[in-house]
Design an enzyme around this catalytic site. Sequence first.
Site, PDB file in Angstrom:
ATOM      1  N   ARG A 154      25.966  -2.425  16.938  1.00  0.00           N
ATOM      2  CA  ARG A 154      24.917  -1.238  16.561  1.00  0.00           C
ATOM      3  C   ARG A 154      25.720  -0.093  17.481  1.00  0.00           C
ATOM      4  O   ARG A 154      26.419  -0.133  18.320  1.00  0.00           O
ATOM      5  CB  ARG A 154      23.631  -1.471  17.218  1.00  0.00           C
ATOM      6  CG  ARG A 154      22.892  -2.580  16.703  1.00  0.00           C
ATOM      7  CD  ARG A 154      21.575  -2.660  17.296  1.00  0.00           C
ATOM      8  NE  ARG A 154      20.895  -3.951  16.732  1.00  0.00           N
ATOM      9  CZ  ARG A 154      19.502  -4.111  16.877  1.00  0.00           C
ATOM     10  NH1 ARG A 154      18.855  -3.570  17.979  1.00  0.00           N
ATOM     11  NH2 ARG A 154      19.031  -5.023  16.638  1.00  0.00           N
ATOM     12  N   ASP A 168      24.797   4.128  18.567  1.00  0.00           N
ATOM     13  CA  ASP A 168      23.960   5.034  18.658  1.00  0.00           C
ATOM     14  C   ASP A 168      24.062   6.319  18.033  1.00  0.00           C
ATOM     15  O   ASP A 168      25.181   6.600  17.420  1.00  0.00           O
ATOM     16  CB  ASP A 168      23.633   5.529  20.162  1.00  0.00           C
ATOM     17  CG  ASP A 168      23.457   4.412  21.198  1.00  0.00           C
ATOM     18  OD1 ASP A 168      22.617   3.546  20.905  1.00  0.00           O
ATOM     19  OD2 ASP A 168      23.900   4.346  22.394  1.00  0.00           O
ATOM     20  N   ARG A 172      29.119   3.802  27.665  1.00  0.00           N
ATOM     21  CA  ARG A 172      28.988   5.393  27.988  1.00  0.00           C
ATOM     22  C   ARG A 172      28.767   5.459  29.451  1.00  0.00           C
ATOM     23  O   ARG A 172      28.974   6.351  30.092  1.00  0.00           O
ATOM     24  CB  ARG A 172      27.858   5.998  26.967  1.00  0.00           C
ATOM     25  CG  ARG A 172      28.361   6.175  25.591  1.00  0.00           C
ATOM     26  CD  ARG A 172      27.027   6.273  24.781  1.00  0.00           C
ATOM     27  NE  ARG A 172      26.340   7.560  25.394  1.00  0.00           N
ATOM     28  CZ  ARG A 172      25.077   7.990  24.845  1.00  0.00           C
ATOM     29  NH1 ARG A 172      24.506   7.184  23.929  1.00  0.00           N
ATOM     30  NH2 ARG A 172      24.315   8.868  25.353  1.00  0.00           N
TER      31      ARG A 172
END
Length: 247
Positions: free
Chosen positions: A50, A52, A198
């Site tokens: 996935r 963001d 991140r």
Amino acid sequence: MTRFALTLEFDGTPFFGLQRQPHGPSVQQAVEEAAQRITGEAVTLASAGRTDTGVHALAMRSHVDIAKDIAPFRLMEALNAQLRPAPIAVTGCEIVPDDWHARFSCLGRRYVYRIANRRAPLTLERGRAWQVAQPLDADAMHKAAQALVGLHDFTTFRSAHCQSASPVKTLDRLDVERDGDHVLIHAAARSFLHHQVRSMVGCLALVGMGRWEIARMAEALAARDRQELGLNAPPHGLYFVAAIYPD
């Protein structure tokens, strides 16, 4: 029914991530709607990972099941025609066994994070790299990063919205290198927590700026506390690079 493995490249800027979202456009929605226009079938896209909002992909692996008799090359060409002008490209398409799954057959995932370490405004890379004007010590960042490699509880680097059953992950690689006025962070693991890359990059940037000592990275990891997170890097510097499968 035939299962087709797709390799997707996309600019994540206009999308609310890869997965379908109720509140905005997604890469999954765009590909599924393109496939439905081609085949007349309701198609579901499954992917290796996935992403963001704002995160990009160089080679995201996905799959779709299609009943229509169509060759892989023709499907790829048709998808690319239907996807224009969205910044999504199908760069590969092949038939795979029915038990092959883009997510569950995947043995590893690789990301790269791009930091543009310069004072001048970004032009070509605007929205595609994190600009940090202050000089970064890439060697110090790399040394700090090694404390995170291996099997650890990554609660400090985990989003509060993470849906993973456990914060324990094995990080196979976290390397930092300078390439001209860019600092590149390479991360590899079987799987990652939500925001893990991140969050790690944000803290490494603090080390590179001299605001954190090298040892503080290990201390933040050991704390297993999101409150110890120094900085979460923005999404637009992150790229999904590769998904690894058995030969």
